[in-house]
Design a protein around this motif. Structure first.
Motif, PDB file in Angstrom:
ATOM      1  N   ASP A 106       1.008 -12.405   4.529  1.00 27.28           N
ATOM      2  CA  ASP A 106       1.802 -13.918   3.794  1.00 27.28           C
ATOM      3  C   ASP A 106       1.048 -14.736   2.663  1.00 27.28           C
ATOM      4  OD1 ASP A 106       4.597 -13.029   5.475  1.00 27.28           O
ATOM      5  OD2 ASP A 106       3.635 -14.177   6.750  1.00 27.28           O
ATOM      6  N   PHE A 107      -0.279 -14.742   2.697  1.00 26.97           N
ATOM      7  CA  PHE A 107      -0.240 -14.958   1.766  1.00 26.97           C
ATOM      8  C   PHE A 107      -0.682 -14.723   0.325  1.00 26.97           C
ATOM      9  CE2 PHE A 107      -1.424 -16.912   5.804  1.00 26.97           C
ATOM     10  CZ  PHE A 107      -1.511 -19.106   5.751  1.00 26.97           C
ATOM     11  N   ALA A 108      -1.443 -13.094   0.990  1.00 24.01           N
ATOM     12  CA  ALA A 108      -1.400 -12.234  -0.272  1.00 24.01           C
ATOM     13  C   ALA A 108      -0.246 -12.325  -1.807  1.00 24.01           C
ATOM     14  CB  ALA A 108      -1.299 -10.860  -0.497  1.00 24.01           C
ATOM     15  N   TYR A 109      -0.429 -12.832  -3.284  1.00 22.91           N
ATOM     16  CA  TYR A 109       0.174 -12.849  -4.021  1.00 22.91           C
ATOM     17  C   TYR A 109       1.254 -11.675  -4.257  1.00 22.91           C
ATOM     18  CZ  TYR A 109       0.744 -12.690  -9.314  1.00 22.91           C
ATOM     19  OH  TYR A 109       1.345 -12.343 -10.622  1.00 22.91           O
ATOM     20  N   GLU A 110       2.594 -11.585  -4.681  1.00 21.21           N
ATOM     21  CA  GLU A 110       3.619 -10.627  -4.722  1.00 21.21           C
ATOM     22  C   GLU A 110       3.617  -9.795  -4.007  1.00 21.21           C
ATOM     23  OE1 GLU A 110       4.072  -8.808  -8.826  1.00 21.21           O
ATOM     24  OE2 GLU A 110       5.319 -11.627  -9.291  1.00 21.21           O
ATOM     25  N   THR A 111       3.162  -9.664  -2.595  1.00 26.05           N
ATOM     26  CA  THR A 111       3.851  -8.489  -1.624  1.00 26.05           C
ATOM     27  C   THR A 111       5.082  -7.311  -1.957  1.00 26.05           C
ATOM     28  OG1 THR A 111       4.186 -10.228  -0.106  1.00 26.05           O
ATOM     29  CG2 THR A 111       2.410  -9.619   0.063  1.00 26.05           C
ATOM     30  N   LYS A 112       4.651  -6.615  -1.676  1.00 26.27           N
ATOM     31  CA  LYS A 112       5.677  -5.823  -1.190  1.00 26.27           C
ATOM     32  C   LYS A 112       5.914  -4.816   0.201  1.00 26.27           C
ATOM     33  CE  LYS A 112       4.804  -4.602  -6.648  1.00 26.27           C
ATOM     34  NZ  LYS A 112       4.899  -4.047  -7.299  1.00 26.27           N
ATOM     35  N   PRO A 113       7.114  -3.938  -0.057  1.00 28.03           N
ATOM     36  CA  PRO A 113       7.570  -3.371   0.801  1.00 28.03           C
ATOM     37  C   PRO A 113       5.784  -2.092   1.263  1.00 28.03           C
ATOM     38  CG  PRO A 113       9.332  -3.410   0.199  1.00 28.03           C
ATOM     39  CD  PRO A 113       8.371  -3.913  -0.669  1.00 28.03           C
ATOM     40  N   ASN A 114       5.257  -1.856   0.313  1.00 25.74           N
ATOM     41  CA  ASN A 114       4.444  -0.928   0.584  1.00 25.74           C
ATOM     42  C   ASN A 114       2.654  -1.873   0.371  1.00 25.74           C
ATOM     43  OD1 ASN A 114       4.642  -2.103  -2.202  1.00 25.74           O
ATOM     44  ND2 ASN A 114       3.848   0.304  -2.948  1.00 25.74           N
ATOM     45  N   SER A 115       2.424  -2.976   0.804  1.00 22.35           N
ATOM     46  CA  SER A 115       1.957  -4.000   0.831  1.00 22.35           C
ATOM     47  C   SER A 115       0.779  -3.404   2.021  1.00 22.35           C
ATOM     48  CB  SER A 115       1.455  -5.544   0.616  1.00 22.35           C
ATOM     49  OG  SER A 115       2.762  -5.188  -1.121  1.00 22.35           O
ATOM     50  N   ARG A 116      -0.781  -3.586   1.873  1.00 26.09           N
ATOM     51  CA  ARG A 116      -1.426  -3.213   3.160  1.00 26.09           C
ATOM     52  C   ARG A 116      -2.783  -4.385   2.459  1.00 26.09           C
ATOM     53  NH1 ARG A 116      -1.152   0.256   6.758  1.00 26.09           N
ATOM     54  NH2 ARG A 116      -3.017  -1.290   7.865  1.00 26.09           N
ATOM     55  N   LEU A 117      -3.416  -4.588   3.415  1.00 27.98           N
ATOM     56  CA  LEU A 117      -4.738  -5.509   3.136  1.00 27.98           C
ATOM     57  C   LEU A 117      -5.869  -3.889   3.383  1.00 27.98           C
ATOM     58  CD1 LEU A 117      -4.774  -8.292   5.475  1.00 27.98           C
ATOM     59  CD2 LEU A 117      -4.223  -8.005   2.826  1.00 27.98           C
ATOM     60  N   SER A 118      -6.650  -3.806   2.181  1.00 29.11           N
ATOM     61  CA  SER A 118      -7.392  -2.710   1.937  1.00 29.11           C
ATOM     62  C   SER A 118      -8.543  -2.807   3.108  1.00 29.11           C
ATOM     63  CB  SER A 118      -7.290  -2.116   0.704  1.00 29.11           C
ATOM     64  OG  SER A 118      -8.361  -3.497  -0.187  1.00 29.11           O
ATOM     65  N   CYS A 119      -9.259  -4.092   4.000  1.00 31.11           N
ATOM     66  CA  CYS A 119      -9.612  -3.882   4.656  1.00 31.11           C
ATOM     67  C   CYS A 119      -9.814  -3.469   6.084  1.00 31.11           C
ATOM     68  CB  CYS A 119     -10.646  -5.214   4.971  1.00 31.11           C
ATOM     69  SG  CYS A 119      -9.922  -5.995   5.753  1.00 31.11           S
ATOM     70  N   GLN A 120      -7.856  -3.024   6.386  1.00 31.07           N
ATOM     71  CA  GLN A 120      -7.324  -2.471   7.547  1.00 31.07           C
ATOM     72  C   GLN A 120      -7.078  -0.490   6.896  1.00 31.07           C
ATOM     73  OE1 GLN A 120      -7.729  -4.516  10.425  1.00 31.07           O
ATOM     74  NE2 GLN A 120      -8.332  -5.381   8.398  1.00 31.07           N
ATOM     75  N   LEU A 170      -5.251  10.158  -0.457  1.00 29.80           N
ATOM     76  CA  LEU A 170      -5.024   8.758  -0.710  1.00 29.80           C
ATOM     77  C   LEU A 170      -4.937   7.658  -1.838  1.00 29.80           C
ATOM     78  CD1 LEU A 170      -2.957   6.008   0.746  1.00 29.80           C
ATOM     79  CD2 LEU A 170      -5.406   5.457   1.363  1.00 29.80           C
ATOM     80  N   ILE A 171      -3.818   7.335  -2.400  1.00 29.86           N
ATOM     81  CA  ILE A 171      -3.521   6.361  -3.943  1.00 29.86           C
ATOM     82  C   ILE A 171      -3.040   5.422  -3.473  1.00 29.86           C
ATOM     83  CG2 ILE A 171      -2.289   5.843  -6.108  1.00 29.86           C
ATOM     84  CD1 ILE A 171      -1.850   9.703  -6.003  1.00 29.86           C
ATOM     85  N   VAL A 172      -4.461   3.871  -3.779  1.00 26.34           N
ATOM     86  CA  VAL A 172      -3.121   2.809  -3.906  1.00 26.34           C
ATOM     87  C   VAL A 172      -4.153   2.089  -5.552  1.00 26.34           C
ATOM     88  CG1 VAL A 172      -4.113   2.784  -1.004  1.00 26.34           C
ATOM     89  CG2 VAL A 172      -5.954   1.748  -3.443  1.00 26.34           C
ATOM     90  N   ARG A 173      -2.990   1.034  -5.668  1.00 27.29           N
ATOM     91  CA  ARG A 173      -2.747   0.225  -6.685  1.00 27.29           C
ATOM     92  C   ARG A 173      -3.367  -1.108  -6.387  1.00 27.29           C
ATOM     93  NH1 ARG A 173       1.046   4.532  -7.284  1.00 27.29           N
ATOM     94  NH2 ARG A 173       0.295   5.729  -8.924  1.00 27.29           N
ATOM     95  N   VAL A 174      -4.101  -2.028  -7.057  1.00 26.80           N
ATOM     96  CA  VAL A 174      -4.301  -3.577  -7.035  1.00 26.80           C
ATOM     97  C   VAL A 174      -3.238  -4.098  -8.136  1.00 26.80           C
ATOM     98  CG1 VAL A 174      -5.787  -4.984  -7.271  1.00 26.80           C
ATOM     99  CG2 VAL A 174      -6.887  -2.550  -6.859  1.00 26.80           C
ATOM    100  N   PRO A 175      -2.897  -4.849  -7.153  1.00 27.30           N
ATOM    101  CA  PRO A 175      -2.294  -6.040  -7.375  1.00 27.30           C
ATOM    102  C   PRO A 175      -2.369  -7.074  -8.944  1.00 27.30           C
ATOM    103  CG  PRO A 175      -2.710  -7.205  -5.684  1.00 27.30           C
ATOM    104  CD  PRO A 175      -3.197  -5.673  -5.629  1.00 27.30           C
ATOM    105  N   GLU A 176      -1.908  -7.119  -9.654  1.00 33.63           N
ATOM    106  CA  GLU A 176      -1.993  -7.818 -10.844  1.00 33.63           C
ATOM    107  C   GLU A 176      -2.779  -9.100 -10.786  1.00 33.63           C
ATOM    108  OE1 GLU A 176       0.929  -9.962 -12.858  1.00 33.63           O
ATOM    109  OE2 GLU A 176      -0.706 -10.266 -14.950  1.00 33.63           O
ATOM    110  N   GLN A 177      -2.795 -10.156  -9.826  1.00 31.83           N
ATOM    111  CA  GLN A 177      -4.086 -10.951  -9.029  1.00 31.83           C
ATOM    112  C   GLN A 177      -3.930 -10.707  -7.827  1.00 31.83           C
ATOM    113  OE1 GLN A 177      -2.378 -13.912 -11.063  1.00 31.83           O
ATOM    114  NE2 GLN A 177      -2.659 -15.501  -9.137  1.00 31.83           N
ATOM    115  N   GLN A 178      -4.898 -11.721  -7.294  1.00 31.96           N
ATOM    116  CA  GLN A 178      -5.577 -11.603  -5.255  1.00 31.96           C
ATOM    117  C   GLN A 178      -4.879 -12.789  -5.399  1.00 31.96           C
ATOM    118  OE1 GLN A 178      -5.331  -9.825  -3.588  1.00 31.96           O
ATOM    119  NE2 GLN A 178      -6.634  -7.753  -4.831  1.00 31.96           N
ATOM    120  N   ALA A 179      -4.297 -13.121  -3.959  1.00 32.00           N
ATOM    121  CA  ALA A 179      -3.824 -14.689  -4.132  1.00 32.00           C
ATOM    122  C   ALA A 179      -5.193 -15.880  -4.082  1.00 32.00           C
ATOM    123  CB  ALA A 179      -4.237 -14.948  -2.401  1.00 32.00           C
TER     124      ALA A 179
END
Ligand code: FES
Length: 106
Positions: free
Chosen positions: A73-87, A97-106
């Protein structure tokens, strides 16, 4: 070793060899991927390691648990495929596996 691709916001691709058991965040930090801050060091307490999981991988990676979801909830612009990469722990199952970094972090 499972392969992991992290795509920075500017499109730079980081093709990494990730040790099984290591987290996506740890690999991103080790390779200085821009946009992954990981301020809390992987304790699921900062949301600055937010990534978008490639839709083709969403099912395999799975959904966040309750604690991670609260933190998202505290992350910037979450989407249905959002995850915390430390988890997200790397394993042979997640080879490629492919992941993308959002434009900015919270
Ligand atoms: Fe802080 Fe992932 S590193 S929530």
């Amino acid at each position: 070793m499972p392969k992991l691709k992290v795509i920075a916001f500017d499109g730079t691709e980081f093709d990494l060899e990730a040790e099984s058991g290591s987290t996506v965040m740890e690999n991103a930090i080790k390779n200085a991927v821009p946009g992954i801050e990981a301020e809390c060091g992987g304790a699921c307490a900062c949301a600055t390691c937010h990534v978008y999981v490639d839709p083709a991988w969403s099912e395999k990676v799975g959904q966040p648990d309750v604690m991670e979801e609260d933190m998202l909830d505290f992350a910037y612009e979450t989407k249905p495929n959002s995850r915390l990469s430390c988890q997200i722990k790397m394993s042979d199952e997640l080879d490629g596996l492919i992941v993308r970094v959002p434009e900015q972090q919270a």
